[in-house]
Scaffold this motif. Structure first.
Motif, PDB file in Angstrom:
ATOM      1  N   THR A 267      -6.390  -1.683  69.508  1.00 23.92           N
ATOM      2  CA  THR A 267      -7.606  -1.803  68.605  1.00 23.92           C
ATOM      3  C   THR A 267      -8.502  -1.210  69.630  1.00 23.92           C
ATOM      4  OG1 THR A 267      -6.354  -4.346  67.159  1.00 23.92           O
ATOM      5  CG2 THR A 267      -8.433  -3.650  67.044  1.00 23.92           C
ATOM      6  N   LEU A 268      -8.316  -1.413  70.763  1.00 22.58           N
ATOM      7  CA  LEU A 268      -9.561  -1.030  71.441  1.00 22.58           C
ATOM      8  C   LEU A 268     -10.118   0.475  72.318  1.00 22.58           C
ATOM      9  CD1 LEU A 268      -9.011  -3.790  74.528  1.00 22.58           C
ATOM     10  CD2 LEU A 268     -10.874  -4.103  72.631  1.00 22.58           C
ATOM     11  N   ASN A 269      -8.521   0.693  72.256  1.00 18.30           N
ATOM     12  CA  ASN A 269      -8.668   2.171  71.776  1.00 18.30           C
ATOM     13  C   ASN A 269      -8.947   2.693  70.681  1.00 18.30           C
ATOM     14  OD1 ASN A 269      -6.954   2.466  74.517  1.00 18.30           O
ATOM     15  ND2 ASN A 269      -4.762   2.642  73.532  1.00 18.30           N
ATOM     16  N   SER A 270      -8.697   2.160  69.266  1.00 17.06           N
ATOM     17  CA  SER A 270      -9.306   2.572  68.179  1.00 17.06           C
ATOM     18  C   SER A 270     -10.619   2.440  68.345  1.00 17.06           C
ATOM     19  CB  SER A 270      -8.213   1.970  66.609  1.00 17.06           C
ATOM     20  OG  SER A 270      -8.717   2.662  65.612  1.00 17.06           O
ATOM     21  N   ARG A 271     -10.734   1.550  68.744  1.00 13.15           N
ATOM     22  CA  ARG A 271     -12.656   1.770  68.529  1.00 13.15           C
ATOM     23  C   ARG A 271     -13.405   2.210  69.556  1.00 13.15           C
ATOM     24  NH1 ARG A 271     -12.939  -4.630  69.444  1.00 13.15           N
ATOM     25  NH2 ARG A 271     -12.322  -3.685  67.334  1.00 13.15           N
TER      26      ARG A 271
END
Length: 318
Positions: free
Chosen positions: A79-83
Motif C-alpha cells: 500500500t505504501l509503495n502504491s501511494r
C-alpha cells in the motif's frame, strides 16, 4: 545585447517575473533531469507515465491504491509503495503540491513502520526532495538531497546509480539556489562517473549532460551550454523520439542557450515549436507548457528590443 538576470532558481527552475523595465530580463525556465523513484508495486501504469499518458497513469494508481487499502490495509508495504507511485504520477502530471503532500505521508508511515534505515525511507526522502524542488523549496530540497546522498554513499557506495542520482539532484538544487559554480563542478563529476559506470548512451548520462549544460549556461558559458544541449537533443530525438517530454526539455534548453548567445530568432522559433508540442502532448496547463509560453514571450521581447535598438542606430535624415 540584453544581459541575463541572475538565476532565481532546473531544471534549473528559475521563476519568471513581469517587469515594465525592458532593460531587466526575466529568467527563462530550463529543465534539469531529476527523476523520482517508483516502487515495485505497479506494472502497467509506470510505462504509461513514461509515454506521457500521465492522467491515465494517475487513475490507474488511484485504483491500485484503493484496492490495496481495502484488501491489505493502509500500512502494508504494498500500500505504501502504491501511494508512493501515485505521488510520482501526480508529479509527472504537474501536481507538485499533491505529490509533495503524499510523499510526506509515505515518508512518515515508512519511518514509523519500517524504521529510519530501511532503503524505502531513502526512496521516500529522495522523492519528497524532488517534489519540494519543483515547488520552489530549493533549500529544503537541497538539505534532503544532502542527507540522502550521505546515507546512500554509506549504504550503497559512491558509485551506485542511486548515489549518482542523489549527487545529480543535489547539484540541480544548488543551481536553483544560485550556486552555479558548485553545481557545475558537481555535475561534471556525476557526468564523468556515469560515463564510466553506465556508458555514454545511458539515459542518466544524457540527463547529466543536460544538467551540466544548464549550470554552464547560468555561468554565462552559453556556447559550451548550446553545444552540450545540441548533443543531448540529437541523442534524445534518436532514442526517445521527437515528442518525448525529455526531448522537448532538451529543445527548450537549447533555445535558452541560443538566446544567451544572441540568436534570438532561432531561440524564438524553437520555443514556438516546443510550446505547440507541449500544448498537444502535455496540455495547456502543465507547468512545462506554462514555462514554454513564458520562454517564448521572453525570446520575442528580446527580438523586439534588438530591433528597436537597431532602428535607433539607423542614420537620420536632416
Amino acid at each position: 545585447m540584453l544581459s541575463p538576470a541572475p538565476s532565481a532558481t532546473q531544471e534549473q527552475r528559475p521563476k519568471n517575473s513581469s517587469c515594465a523595465d525592458t532593460s531587466w530580463t526575466p529568467r527563462p525556465v530550463s529543465w534539469a533531469s531529476t527523476t523520482p523513484t517508483s516502487s515495485a508495486a505497479a506494472t502497467t501504469s509506470p510505462a504509461l507515465s513514461f509515454l506521457g499518458e500521465y492522467q491515465q497513469a494517475v487513475e490507474l494508481h488511484r485504483q491500485t491504491l484503493t484496492g490495496y487499502e481495502r484488501v491489505l490495509g493502509t500500512d502494508h508495504p504494498h500500500t505504501l509503495n502504491s501511494r508512493n507511485n501515485l505521488a510520482n504520477a501526480l508529479h509527472s502530471l504537474g501536481e507538485h503540491q499533491q505529490a509533495a503532500d503524499l510523499h510526506r505521508r509515505v515518508l512518515a508511515d515508512r519511518e514509523r513502520i519500517l524504521g529510519t534505515n530501511h532503503p524505502s525511507i531513502l526512496e521516500s526522502r529522495y522523492n519528497l526532495a524532488i517534489a519540494l524542488d519543483d515547488l520552489g523549496e530549493h533549500r529544503q530540497a537541497a538539505d534532503l538531497y544532502r542527507r540522502v546522498l550521505a546515507d546512500r554513499e554509506r549504504v550503497l557506495g559512491t558509485d551506485h546509480p542511486d548515489t549518482l542520482k542523489s549527487r545529480n539532484n543535489l547539484a540541480a538544487a544548488l543551481n536553483d539556489l544560485g550556486e552555479h559554480q558548485q553545481a557545475a563542478d558537481l555535475h561534471r563529476r556525476v557526468l564523468a562517473d556515469r560515463e564510466r559506470i553506465l556508458g555514454t548512451n545511458h539515459p542518466d548520462t544524457r540527463g547529466s549532460r543536460n544538467n551540466l549544460a544548464i549550470a554552464l549556461n547560468d555561468l554565462g558559458e552559453h556556447q559550451q551550454a548550446a553545444d552540450l544541449h545540441r548533443q543531448t537533443l540529437t541523442d534524445r530525438e534518436r532514442i526517445l523520439g521527437p515528442d518525448h517530454p525529455h526531448t522537448l526539455s532538451s529543445r527548450n534548453n537549447l533555445a535558452i542557450a541560443l538566446n544567451g548567445l544572441g540568436e534570438h530568432q532561432q531561440a524564438a522559433d524553437l520555443h514556438r515549436r516546443v510550446l505547440a508540442d507541449r500544448e498537444r502532448i502535455l496540455g495547456p496547463d502543465h507547468p512545462h507548457t506554462l514555462s514554454s509560453r513564458s520562454n517564448l514571450a521572453i525570446a520575442r521581447a528580446r527580438l523586439a528590443e534588438v530591433g528597436r535598438r537597431r532602428w535607433w542606430r539607423l542614420p537620420r535624415r536632416r
